[in-house]
Each structure stands twice: as structure tokens, then as C-alpha cells.
Scaffold this active site. Structure first.
Site, mmCIF file in Angstrom:
data_model
loop_
_atom_site.group_PDB
_atom_site.id
_atom_site.type_symbol
_atom_site.label_atom_id
_atom_site.label_comp_id
_atom_site.label_asym_id
_atom_site.label_seq_id
_atom_site.Cartn_x
_atom_site.Cartn_y
_atom_site.Cartn_z
ATOM 1 N N MET A 179 2.831 -9.194 -1.368
ATOM 2 C CA MET A 179 2.282 -8.604 -0.138
ATOM 3 C C MET A 179 0.774 -8.501 -0.230
ATOM 4 S SD MET A 179 4.920 -5.801 1.213
ATOM 5 C CE MET A 179 6.641 -6.232 1.440
ATOM 6 N N ARG A 228 -4.112 -10.098 3.645
ATOM 7 C CA ARG A 228 -4.559 -11.436 4.045
ATOM 8 C C ARG A 228 -3.392 -12.343 4.439
ATOM 9 N NH1 ARG A 228 -8.916 -10.365 0.027
ATOM 10 N NH2 ARG A 228 -10.865 -10.420 1.222
ATOM 11 N N HIS A 284 0.840 -1.209 0.000
ATOM 12 C CA HIS A 284 0.000 0.000 0.000
ATOM 13 C C HIS A 284 0.878 1.265 0.000
ATOM 14 C CE1 HIS A 284 -2.941 -2.818 2.059
ATOM 15 N NE2 HIS A 284 -3.661 -2.346 1.073
#
Ligand code: PAF
Length: 287
Positions: free
Chosen positions: A187, A190, A40
Site C-alpha cells: 500500500m 502513490r 497508515h
């Protein structure tokens, strides 16, 4: 490092974005469901390359989860997410609750056609409708010049590119490359569900994709031959395989022969965790 401005109210967030734009700034949006990891943060850094003001939304969107999926146990940790975003000097964080995004009486959905049907669409009915709906709302609220999504969710990115063209939303969609752990695991929020034993098994996805990449680089173009090592790896490691597919990288339709670019995509379950991964042969480096 400065703390981002936090907004839970759609109206307040919209006003903050309006203010940014009227001061002459371009706004970039990074939609997320929180549980932020380095993948992210790479989207945030990409967003920063395109805009003076970076906004991140954190919303675990109920409409994109099926009834037997992990909506209720999806990891949520707003304080830690905001601290990570402060480290990236994110300007605005939008963290609404479900009634704010889906007000009482709501009955509108955005549904995409053929692109949303194969791959994950076949195993997660309604998923892309939920994604397309919430992302449309987020784009309309924010009015960003660009919105950044990860290529790990390759089909999601393709569906959302279609949405903004079809709904004539004035935003550029940017796809950012998959970020992997040093051992190759893509990545994902979860990954936090995986036990050490399951995590070791999950490396099969990346190994399979590497094998397909090597065959393609050596000139192989037959889908069965390219997929054979991927299937071998994934079947031996996963508890359930949703799909291991080779499709056209643009239309996501199956092809008789890999063209200049072809997507190899995997979805499987390791323990109770659903994992996805992919590579675009002819475009991406070896995973
Ligand atoms: O990729 C995700 O995290 C979600 O699907 C998104 C794009 C934030 C929509 O809820």
C-alpha cells in the site's frame, strides 16, 4: 468514534500535546503526508498500543521532494483523511502549512551521513535531509513517547532511528510491518497514480521479493543469485529501474554474502509513478 482535535498552528499543537502529557498521558505520534490508506491506519493502531493519546501529523513536506518530483500533484484530501482518523479515534491531528513548518528566514537542516547515501539516497538527492529535518521538528513539537513509521520506507526508518539517537531525542521509534493489498501490492499513497495496466505491472515487485524470499529459505546466500529473479521481474515490468539491491539490514551497506538478515530493496518507475518495496530476508514472512 470521535472527531479528532485539529491544529494547523505549531504553537497550538504543542500546547495540546503539553496538556496531554501533563494529564499523565503518553503521546504517540504518527507522521504522515496524508492521502491516508489502510497502511497508515495500521500505524495508528500500532501507536494506540503504546499511548493513551494518538497524534497524527498531515503535512506534504516540500523539502523532501526533488525539483522534478511529484510535490505539486501529491494527493491531498484533508477532509477524507480526518474522517478516516476519526474512525480510529485519533485524538489530535496536526495539519500545518509550509510557512508554519518553514518560517521565513529558516536555514536549518538535519543531515544524516552514510545511512542516507545508498538506495533512495543515491536517486533522490536531499530527500532524507528533508525527511530528517521535518521529522525532527515534528518530534520536538509533539514530545511523544513513541513515533511510528512504516517499514515500506525501510531506509527512512533506519535514518530516523539514527536521528533520534544522534540528536538524543527522548522518543522510541517503532517500525510497523508493510501492509499489502490482497494481491501483494504494497500500500502506498502513490498507488493512486497507477492506471489499471500499470497497477497490474506493479505486482512484479512483490513477485520478485517472494522469489528472493523462497531462495533464501532454501539456503541460498549469494546476493547475485538472490537478486536474479527480482531483477528479472522488475526489469520486465518497470519503465525505469532505480535499484534492486541486497544490503546489510542495519548498515545498508552492500554485502558479499547475505547474513542472517539481509534487506532486498527495490525502487523503480511504472509509468510516471515511483514505487518502492522491500523484504528483510531472515526476518519478514514472505511478502
Ligand atoms: O513517510 C512519510 O510519509 C514522510 O516521509 C514523513 C515521515 C511523514 C515525513 O514527511
Amino acid at each position: 468514534m470521535s472527531r479528532p482535535e485539529l491544529h494547523a498552528s505549531p504553537t497550538d499543537f504543542r500546547l495540546a500535546c503539553d496538556r496531554a502529557r501533563s494529564s499523565g498521558a503518553r503521546v504517540a505520534l504518527v507522521p504522515t503526508m496524508g492521502a491516508l490508506h489502510d497502511g497508515h491506519l495500521s500505524l495508528v493502531r500500532e501507536a494506540r498500543r503504546h499511548a493513551e493519546v494518538v497524534a497524527v501529523s498531515i503535512f506534504v513536506n516540500p523539502t523532501q521532494f526533488g525539483p522534478s518530483e511529484d510535490f505539486s500533484r501529491y494527493p491531498r484530501d484533508l477532509a477524507s483523511d480526518v474522517a478516516k482518523l476519526a474512525g480510529e479515534s485519533v485524538d489530535l491531528v496536526f495539519c500545518p502549512d509550509a510557512p508554519a513548518m518553514y518560517p521565513a528566514g529558516e536555514q536549518t537542516r538535519v543531515r544524516v551521513g552514510a545511512l542516507a547515501e545508498p538506495l533512495c539516497g543515491a536517486f533522490r538527492p536531499g530527500h532524507f535531509e528533508g525527511v530528517a529535518t521535518v521529522v525532527s521538528k515534528l518530534l520536538i513539537l509533539t514530545g511523544p513517547a513513541v513515533a511510528v513509521f512504516g517499514k515500506k520506507d525501510y531506509q527512512q526508518l533506519a535514518v530516523l532511528r539514527r536521528v533520534v539517537v544522534d540528536l538524543m531525542l527522548p522518543v522510541t521509534i517503532v517500525g510497523a510491518g508493510i501492509v499489502r493489498e490482497p494481491d501483494g501490492l504494497a500500500m502506498s499513497s502513490r498507488n493512486a497514480y497507477l492506471s489499471p495496466e500499470e497497477r497490474a505491472r506493479a505486482l512484479a515487485l512483490c513477485r520478485g521479493l517472494r522469489a528472493a524470499h523462497a531462495l533464501f529459505s532454501a539456503g541460498e546466500r549469494a546476493p547475485d543469485a538472490l537478486l536474479a529473479p527480482v531483477l528479472g521481474e522488475v526489469r520486465s515490468a518497470a519503465d525505469r529501474v532505480d535499484y534492486v539491491s541486497l544490503v546489510d539490514a542495519d548498515s545498508l551497506a552492500t554485502v558479499a554474502r547475505a547474513g542472517e538478515r539481509a534487506l532486498v530493496a527495490i525502487a523503480c518507475h511504472v509509468g510516471r509513478t515511483r514505487l518502492i518495496d522491500n523484504v528483510v530476508l531472515g526476518e519478514d514472512p514472505s511478502p
